[in-house]
Scaffold this motif. Structure first.
Motif, short mmCIF file in Angstrom:
data_model
loop_
_atom_site.label_atom_id
_atom_site.label_comp_id
_atom_site.label_asym_id
_atom_site.label_seq_id
_atom_site.Cartn_x
_atom_site.Cartn_y
_atom_site.Cartn_z
N THR A 290 -8.77 42.11 -33.41
CA THR A 290 -8.58 43.51 -33.48
C THR A 290 -10.02 44.21 -33.56
OG1 THR A 290 -8.73 43.93 -35.92
CG2 THR A 290 -6.42 43.43 -34.69
N TRP A 291 -10.34 45.10 -32.62
CA TRP A 291 -11.50 45.92 -32.60
C TRP A 291 -11.65 47.32 -33.33
CZ3 TRP A 291 -11.06 50.62 -29.99
CH2 TRP A 291 -9.75 50.48 -29.42
N GLY A 292 -10.45 47.80 -33.53
CA GLY A 292 -10.17 49.09 -33.90
C GLY A 292 -9.85 49.40 -35.43
N THR A 293 -9.11 50.33 -35.60
CA THR A 293 -8.54 50.89 -37.07
C THR A 293 -6.94 51.00 -37.15
OG1 THR A 293 -8.94 53.06 -36.38
CG2 THR A 293 -10.75 52.00 -37.46
N ASP A 302 -11.85 36.22 -25.44
CA ASP A 302 -12.73 36.27 -24.40
C ASP A 302 -12.83 37.58 -23.62
OD1 ASP A 302 -10.17 36.30 -23.62
OD2 ASP A 302 -10.21 34.51 -22.30
N ASP A 303 -12.46 38.57 -24.50
CA ASP A 303 -12.32 39.89 -23.59
C ASP A 303 -13.52 40.73 -24.46
OD1 ASP A 303 -11.17 41.80 -22.07
OD2 ASP A 303 -9.17 41.32 -22.92
N THR A 333 -18.78 45.96 -25.16
CA THR A 333 -19.25 44.66 -25.74
C THR A 333 -18.41 43.45 -25.73
OG1 THR A 333 -20.36 46.31 -27.35
CG2 THR A 333 -20.50 43.79 -28.13
N PRO A 334 -18.91 42.22 -25.42
CA PRO A 334 -17.90 41.02 -25.46
C PRO A 334 -17.56 40.95 -26.93
CG PRO A 334 -19.80 40.59 -24.16
CD PRO A 334 -20.09 41.95 -24.84
N ILE A 335 -16.38 40.66 -27.27
CA ILE A 335 -15.90 40.18 -28.68
C ILE A 335 -16.73 38.91 -29.33
CG2 ILE A 335 -13.86 39.42 -30.05
CD1 ILE A 335 -13.36 42.34 -29.17
N ASN A 336 -17.11 38.13 -28.53
CA ASN A 336 -17.77 36.83 -29.16
C ASN A 336 -19.22 37.14 -29.42
OD1 ASN A 336 -18.91 36.98 -26.72
ND2 ASN A 336 -17.79 34.96 -26.00
#
Ligand code: SF4
Lengths: 467, 212
Positions: A290-293, A302-303, A333-336
């Motif tokens: 997850t990237w958010g809240t 890989d996204d 921004t690449p997640i990795n």
């Protein structure tokens, strides 16, 4: 009789009485209690001069407020201590079975229920906690309730309920290497959204689900609530029955045979109709982060962090912008490339023995990166802890620089001393990435245990499939 | 829950509108593990001159002499008369718990906040809506007559003043039934106790392992 879904079978076998408007008095087989949502319910009983309807249906444990270190010194925070002491006193007074803090069986309420065989197929299971959906993994009807309902169940062994609609989430295909039940859960929520299951009871089915262990099914049903559904469930099969067999609260002898025969019917009939169906191909699911809240703000490892500029809906765009600002992330921004400050392996989602084994495989012979300030492993129960120690997992974690703690909710919701500081970023195996959930200003990324362990070693998110 | 039929009680006036649940019971008291014992902290910020915290000995705290409930003539009041939108704010049940623990069984206002209104019934308090003119009249009569009492008859749905004036009020028939019989949700369910027992007897035959 017409074809029925699993949900309908479970519902029908628990109806005590139905009002003309459909409001149903539903019998509750198992009531689990913990210290946060029960005190006023017990007091209500006392004030009204009532007694629990059926003592043996109740099982209590303190989990949210318990410390994960130096437990013999007791609980330092007075509010936490009072809640735990109150649970102890209430259970003693009313005669309810409780696993106290010093008991090896103590742990997170949703871990110990199944572990003890207190959660059985075909049961209705409730607890004053939203993640009660976990227990649906056993072909049970399980959901969270509020404090006034806790009192209602204590006093009457029933709940007033209206029937939910049914949603079938079908995941066919096999899972790729490094892809877990947690990734299925996050992928489903990513697809249907956190409100997608509102008003529904979800049944998870398909080859990918049948291939999951009980631990995996519990992880999946645990997250049903994050998809908006109060209940999630999986049909009973050999995996279910093998898991239950021999557990302390499970039936034995002739009664076991009788129970198994009944449990074998706990699946949706072939032609059963669901109100809604969602299908996913398990083979296409990748490890999720997850990237958010909100748990629906999720992408594959890989996204990249999504770009609000590409979101046409202004309301969604605003939500994405706010989430990125809170999370301190740049779009695209690449997640990795996202570095983490802390790592938390635990919670009722991912703290069972299988979760710890999977994380330990990743940690074996490696070391936590220097930029990671704290990497915590918090087993879901004292028995999980004991089992892990018997297998030497604790030594693997400790050698790799992880801290090995005592069981409890811990950093899942930061009600005890384990928490994030403002601005800190955490790879967490828990279930909620809401603002402030793991401490005010803390930034949570939800991942599987394997992915969390790999992030701890690498110092940033990394694709566990190539790790 | 105690039955509510007829209450002939002393009246206290609180001449404020939009009294929120945080004013009724300040948030520092919500960490309590109890639902009783909130009475001494009802309207805490208005009632005392110092800042209240849980666990304090309230009997030793300096009272605000200007706050209406501190006046000797209103001691023992069971009926509270207030202005519009009483009980706005949070959904927690601590506000009705505090009012009840203090001793109020009836609150009369031109309007109430929705959730609070429902929570009152759940906890054995009767909230009564009268039009603003009638509430005005009650405020002036209370002020003019020390020892002013009202007689609230739930069955008849009337409020009667000492002068014999009768106000009628509306109440949902289901809520009325529950209050008259002292039935909370649990009480209602327990009216089906025989059905629950019959269900258990049947299930013990069908699925005995559930009763281990
Ligand atoms: S581990 Fe987290 S989600 Fe689970 S019961 Fe505890 S606080 Fe709730």
């Amino acid at each position: 009789m017409s074809a029925q879904t699993l949900y309908e079978k479970l519902w029908q076998s628990h109806v005590v009485h139905t009002e003309p408007d459909g409001t149903t008095l539903l019998y509750i087989d198992r009531h689990l209690l913990h210290e946060v949502t029960s005190p006023q319910a017990f007091e209500g009983l006392r004030l009204a001069g009532r007694k629990p309807w059926r003592l043996s249906a109740n099982l209590a444990v303190a989990d949210h407020n318990v410390p994960t270190t130096d437990r013999k010194n007791g609980i330092a925070d007075p509010v936490s201590r009072l809640q735990v002491d109150t649970l102890d006193q209430n259970c003693d007074e009313f005669g309810i079975t409780e696993f106290k803090m010093s008991d090896v069986r103590q742990g997170i309420v949703h871990v110990i229920g199944p572990e003890q065989g207190a959660t059985l197929p075909g049961m209705t299971v409730v607890c004053g906690d939203s993640h009660t959906s976990t227990h649906g993994a056993f072909g049970a009807l399980a959901h969270g309730i509020g404090t006034s309902e806790v009192e209602h169940v204590l006093a009457t062994q029933c709940l007033l309920q209206k029937k939910s609609r049914t949603l079938l989430v079908k995941v066919e295909g096999g899972l790729g290497k490094g892809v877990t039940a947690k990734d299925i859960a996050l992928a489903v929520i990513g697809k249907i959204g956190t409100a997608g299951g509102n008003g529904y009871a979800i049944e998870f089915a398909g080859a990918a689900i049948r291939g999951l262990s009980m631990e995996g099914r519990m992880t999946l049903c645990n997250m049903a609530i994050e998809a908006g559904a109060r209940a999630g469930m999986v049909a009973v099969d050999d995996t279910t029955i093998d898991y239950v067999k021999g557990r302390p609260f499970a039936p034995s002898g002739a009664m076991w045979e009788q129970a198994v025969a009944s449990w074998r019917t706990l699946h949706s009939d072939e032609d059963a109709q669901f109100d809604s169906v969602v299908e996913l191909d398990g083979g296409t699911i990748k490890p999720q982060v997850t990237w958010g809240t909100s748990p629906e703000m999720v992408v594959a490892i890989d996204d990249c962090v999504p770009d609000p500029a590409r979101e046409p809906d202004p309301v969604k765009r605003g939500g994405m912008e706010r989430a990125l600002a809170y999370m301190g992330l740049q779009a695209n921004t690449p997640i990795n490339q996202i570095a983490v400050d802390k790592v938390f392996i635990g919670s009722c989602t991912n703290s069972r023995i299988e979760d710890l084994r999977a994380a330990a495989v990743v940690a074996t012979g490696r070391h936590v990166a220097e930029n990671v300030k704290l990497a915590l492993v918090v087993p879901g129960s004292g028995l999980v802890k004991k089992q892990a120690e018997a297998e030497g997992l604790d030594q693997i974690f400790i050698a790799a620089g992880f801290e090995w703690r005592d069981p409890g909710c811990s950093m899942c919701l930061a009600m005890n001393a384990d928490r994030l500081e403002a601005g800190e970023r955490c790879a967490s195996t828990s279930n909620r990435n809401f603002e402030g959930r793991q401490g005010p200003g803390g930034r949570t990324h939800l991942v599987s245990p394997e992915m969390a362990a790999a992030a701890a070693i690498a110092g940033h998110f990394v694709d566990v499939r190539e790790f | 829950m105690d039955k509510f039929t007829i209450l002939d009680g002393l009246v206290a006036p609180l001449d404020r509108a939009n009294v929120d649940t945080d004013a009724i019971i300040p948030k520092q008291f919500l960490k309590s593990i109890k639902r009783s014992g909130f009475g001494p902290n009802l309207f805490d910020e208005w009632r005392y001159l110092d800042h209240g915290e849980p666990g304090m000995d309230n009997s030793g705290r300096p009272l605000n002499p200007d706050f209406v409930l501190n006046q000797p003539r209103y001691q023992g009041a069971e009926i509270l008369v207030v202005r519009e939108n009483f009980g706005c704010g949070s959904s927690r049940e601590h506000a009705p718990w505090a009012l009840l623990d203090y001793g109020f069984r009836v609150v009369i206002a031109p309007s109430f906040a929705d959730i609070f209104f429902n929570n009152c019934f759940k906890n054995g308090i009767l909230p009564i809506v009268l039009d603003a003119g009638s509430v005005d009249q009650l405020f002036s009569e209370v002020a003019a007559q020390p020892g002013y009492r009202l007689c609230v008859d739930l069955e008849a749905q009337t409020v009667t003043t000492p002068g014999g004036h009768v106000f009628g009020f509306d109440v949902d028939s289901f809520r009325k039934y529950c209050l008259l019989h002292g039935l909370d949700d649990i009480g209602l369910t327990l009216q089906h106790a025989d059905k629950i027992t019959a269900y258990e007897e049947r299930r013990k035959q069908e699925a005995p392992w559930l009763f281990n």
